[in-house]
Design an enzyme around this catalytic site. Structure first.
Site, short mmCIF file in Angstrom:
data_model
loop_
_atom_site.label_atom_id
_atom_site.label_comp_id
_atom_site.label_asym_id
_atom_site.label_seq_id
_atom_site.Cartn_x
_atom_site.Cartn_y
_atom_site.Cartn_z
N ARG A 1 7.08 -0.21 2.37
CA ARG A 1 6.78 -1.35 3.23
C ARG A 1 5.66 -2.20 2.65
O ARG A 1 4.81 -1.70 1.91
CB ARG A 1 6.41 -0.91 4.63
CG ARG A 1 5.29 0.13 4.70
CD ARG A 1 5.48 0.98 5.97
NE ARG A 1 4.43 1.94 6.19
CZ ARG A 1 4.42 3.18 5.68
NH1 ARG A 1 5.39 3.58 4.87
NH2 ARG A 1 3.45 4.01 5.97
N ARG B 1 -10.43 -8.10 9.34
CA ARG B 1 -10.22 -9.09 8.27
C ARG B 1 -11.09 -10.32 8.53
O ARG B 1 -10.73 -11.43 8.17
CB ARG B 1 -8.75 -9.49 8.18
CG ARG B 1 -7.84 -8.35 7.77
CD ARG B 1 -6.53 -8.83 7.13
NE ARG B 1 -5.77 -7.67 6.69
CZ ARG B 1 -4.68 -7.20 7.32
NH1 ARG B 1 -4.21 -7.82 8.39
NH2 ARG B 1 -4.06 -6.12 6.87
N LYS C 1 -3.58 5.04 6.02
CA LYS C 1 -3.96 5.54 7.34
C LYS C 1 -3.94 7.06 7.36
O LYS C 1 -3.07 7.67 6.74
CB LYS C 1 -2.99 5.02 8.39
CG LYS C 1 -3.08 3.52 8.60
CD LYS C 1 -2.09 3.05 9.65
CE LYS C 1 -2.33 1.60 10.02
NZ LYS C 1 -2.17 0.68 8.87
N ASP D 1 -8.10 3.96 9.11
CA ASP D 1 -7.72 3.37 7.82
C ASP D 1 -8.80 3.78 6.83
O ASP D 1 -9.97 3.40 6.99
CB ASP D 1 -7.65 1.84 7.94
CG ASP D 1 -6.23 1.36 8.07
OD1 ASP D 1 -5.47 1.52 7.10
OD2 ASP D 1 -5.88 0.86 9.16
N CYS E 1 -5.84 -17.37 13.62
CA CYS E 1 -5.49 -16.65 14.86
C CYS E 1 -5.79 -17.55 16.05
O CYS E 1 -6.67 -18.41 15.96
CB CYS E 1 -6.33 -15.38 15.01
SG CYS E 1 -6.13 -14.25 13.62
N CYS F 1 -11.31 -12.07 17.16
CA CYS F 1 -11.89 -10.86 17.73
C CYS F 1 -13.20 -10.60 17.00
O CYS F 1 -13.25 -10.67 15.77
CB CYS F 1 -10.94 -9.70 17.53
SG CYS F 1 -9.25 -10.09 18.01
N ASP G 1 -12.89 -0.24 12.18
CA ASP G 1 -13.13 -0.29 10.73
C ASP G 1 -14.56 -0.70 10.43
O ASP G 1 -15.26 -1.23 11.29
CB ASP G 1 -12.15 -1.29 10.10
CG ASP G 1 -10.72 -0.79 10.20
OD1 ASP G 1 -10.48 0.36 9.80
OD2 ASP G 1 -9.84 -1.55 10.67
N ARG H 1 0.83 -1.21 0.00
CA ARG H 1 0.00 0.00 0.00
C ARG H 1 0.86 1.26 0.00
O ARG H 1 0.52 2.26 -0.60
CB ARG H 1 -0.87 -0.03 1.27
CG ARG H 1 -2.10 0.83 1.22
CD ARG H 1 -2.86 0.84 2.55
NE ARG H 1 -2.92 -0.40 3.27
CZ ARG H 1 -3.89 -1.31 3.17
NH1 ARG H 1 -4.90 -1.11 2.36
NH2 ARG H 1 -3.85 -2.42 3.88
N TYR H 2 1.96 1.22 0.73
CA TYR H 2 2.88 2.37 0.84
C TYR H 2 4.19 1.97 0.17
O TYR H 2 4.57 0.81 0.19
CB TYR H 2 3.17 2.68 2.32
CG TYR H 2 1.95 2.87 3.17
CD1 TYR H 2 1.34 4.13 3.27
CD2 TYR H 2 1.41 1.82 3.89
CE1 TYR H 2 0.23 4.31 4.08
CE2 TYR H 2 0.30 2.00 4.70
CZ TYR H 2 -0.29 3.25 4.79
OH TYR H 2 -1.39 3.43 5.57
N CYS I 1 -13.04 -7.98 14.21
CA CYS I 1 -11.88 -8.11 13.32
C CYS I 1 -12.12 -7.45 11.95
O CYS I 1 -13.13 -7.70 11.30
CB CYS I 1 -11.55 -9.58 13.11
SG CYS I 1 -10.22 -9.83 11.92
S1 SF4 Z 1 -8.11 -8.55 14.81
FE1 SF4 Z 1 -8.52 -10.25 13.36
S2 SF4 Z 1 -6.50 -10.79 12.53
FE2 SF4 Z 1 -6.16 -9.61 14.43
S3 SF4 Z 1 -6.02 -11.17 16.07
FE3 SF4 Z 1 -8.15 -10.47 15.99
S4 SF4 Z 1 -9.14 -11.98 14.66
FE4 SF4 Z 1 -6.95 -12.16 14.26
#
Ligand code: SF4
Length: 350
Positions: A95, A113, A318, A311, A104, A108, A274, A91-92, A111
């Protein structure tokens, strides 16, 4: 009841006393869309007597996740728009993200993603995809930093991590390697000599960004795991998400940032949540976020100040979104606001 294995289904959550049996069907519907995993350490941190427990809110699924709003997107930060080869997000200019794995140790509920991670997600890069991703990094001399994220790269075995890191170590123009992880908090026992030897095996400057959102996550075991990483020569920074019902409180936020600094982890990013699908119950307004961030200014040391960022949806990167403390008045004069909210002329008049 203490779990000895990760909780992964609605049935597991009922059995562990984390959801009521009457909600099992709705939670099963959530689970069929977004992965569930709660590690034994995290399950042990949840206060079952508190219906508003901020740890439960982050990890125990809620039927509210079935509510989608029009502004939400499957790929809220636009990874796909900047992915020249599988597993790379560029994206940048200087990096890249290297997403070697989409698994994971915990999932979360907010999340960003969530459509990509978990058992139904994008999985782990195949050997040929990993070869192509590393070849891309080697072919682009402008890449100064590689950020291993995912998923959580620390779910890979030290041997697998070591193999990837040694290959990055052979690329001269890469000077910095960064990992984004929750492992020191959610599975601190995994942070052992084998893991930090693997993390450092690129021979580059090595950073670990720890994701935690509530001060109760910084347990003595998590702090000890971070100390082992730092004492091995790794630099640690934090990243947190501002979340309604978890840390949208000046005292909680201040305590979280202090807990990082006490652990020798420099607060780095505080993300505005997000527009991930089914996460509207976590989102606060940007004005609410700015007020919370401004409240940290007078309350806690400069070391404890994170950068509040958004983001930009679509993959535009960002942007820092803290409220401005200085306003131009013209003619080289400004009004600057102190941490108490009082305004002052700059340069001072008279
Ligand atoms: S935010 Fe998403 S990618 Fe990051 S630890 Fe939690 S579940 Fe995994």
């Amino acid at each position: 009841m203490t779990a000895h294995r990760p909780l992964r289904t609605a049935g597991d959550l009922v059995e562990a006393g984390l959801i009521d049996a009457s909600t099992e069907e709705a939670i099963s519907r959530v689970a069929s869309r977004y992965a569930i995993a709660i590690s034994p350490v995290v399950a042990g941190l949840i206060d079952r007597a508190d219906p508003q427990d901020p740890i439960a809110r982050q990890f125990v699924p809620d039927a509210a996740e079935l509510t989608l709003t029009p502004e939400e997107r499957a790929d809220p930060i636009g990874d796909g728009a900047h992915s020249p080869v599988t597993g790379i997000v560029h994206r940048y200019p200087d990096r890249v993200l290297l997403k070697a794995v989409h698994v994971c140790p915990v999932y979360c509920r907010f999340c960003f993603r969530r459509e990509m991670v978990g058992p139904q997600g994008l999985g782990t890069l195949t050997p040929s995809e990993l070869d192509a991703a590393i070849a891309y990094i080697a072919d682009h001399s402008e890449i100064w930093e590689v950020i291993l994220t995912g998923g959580d790269p620390l779910v890979l075995s030290p041997r697998r991590l070591g193999e990837i890191l040694e290959r990055l170590g052979a690329i001269d123009h890469v000077k910095v390697v960064r990992f984004h992880t929750r492992v020191p908090v959610v599975e601190p026992h995994r942070v052992d000599a084998d893991l930090f030897a693997a993390l450092k095996s690129s021979g580059k400057a090595t950073y670990v960004a720890l994701h935690a959102n509530h001060p109760r996550e910084l347990t003595p075991e998590a702090r000890a795991a971070a100390a082992r990483l730092i004492d091995s020569g790794i630099v640690m920074v934090s990243q947190s998400v501002l979340l309604k019902g978890v840390n949208d409180d000046p005292e909680v936020l201040a305590e979280l940032m202090r807990a990082f600094v006490e652990t020798r982890i420099k607060p780095y990013y505080l993300h505005h949540p997000d527009l991930a699908p089914g996460t509207s119950h976590f989102r606060l307004t940007i004005e609410e976020g700015q007020a919370l961030v401004a409240s940290l200014r007078g309350r806690v040391s400069g070391l404890c100040q994170p950068t509040y960022i958004l983001d930009i949806p679509g993959g535009h990167g960002k942007a820092v979104i803290s409220a401005g403390a200085i306003e131009a008045e013209g003619g080289g004069c400004y009004t600057v606001t102190d941490f108490r909210g009082n305004e002052h002329a700059y340069p001072p008049q008279g």
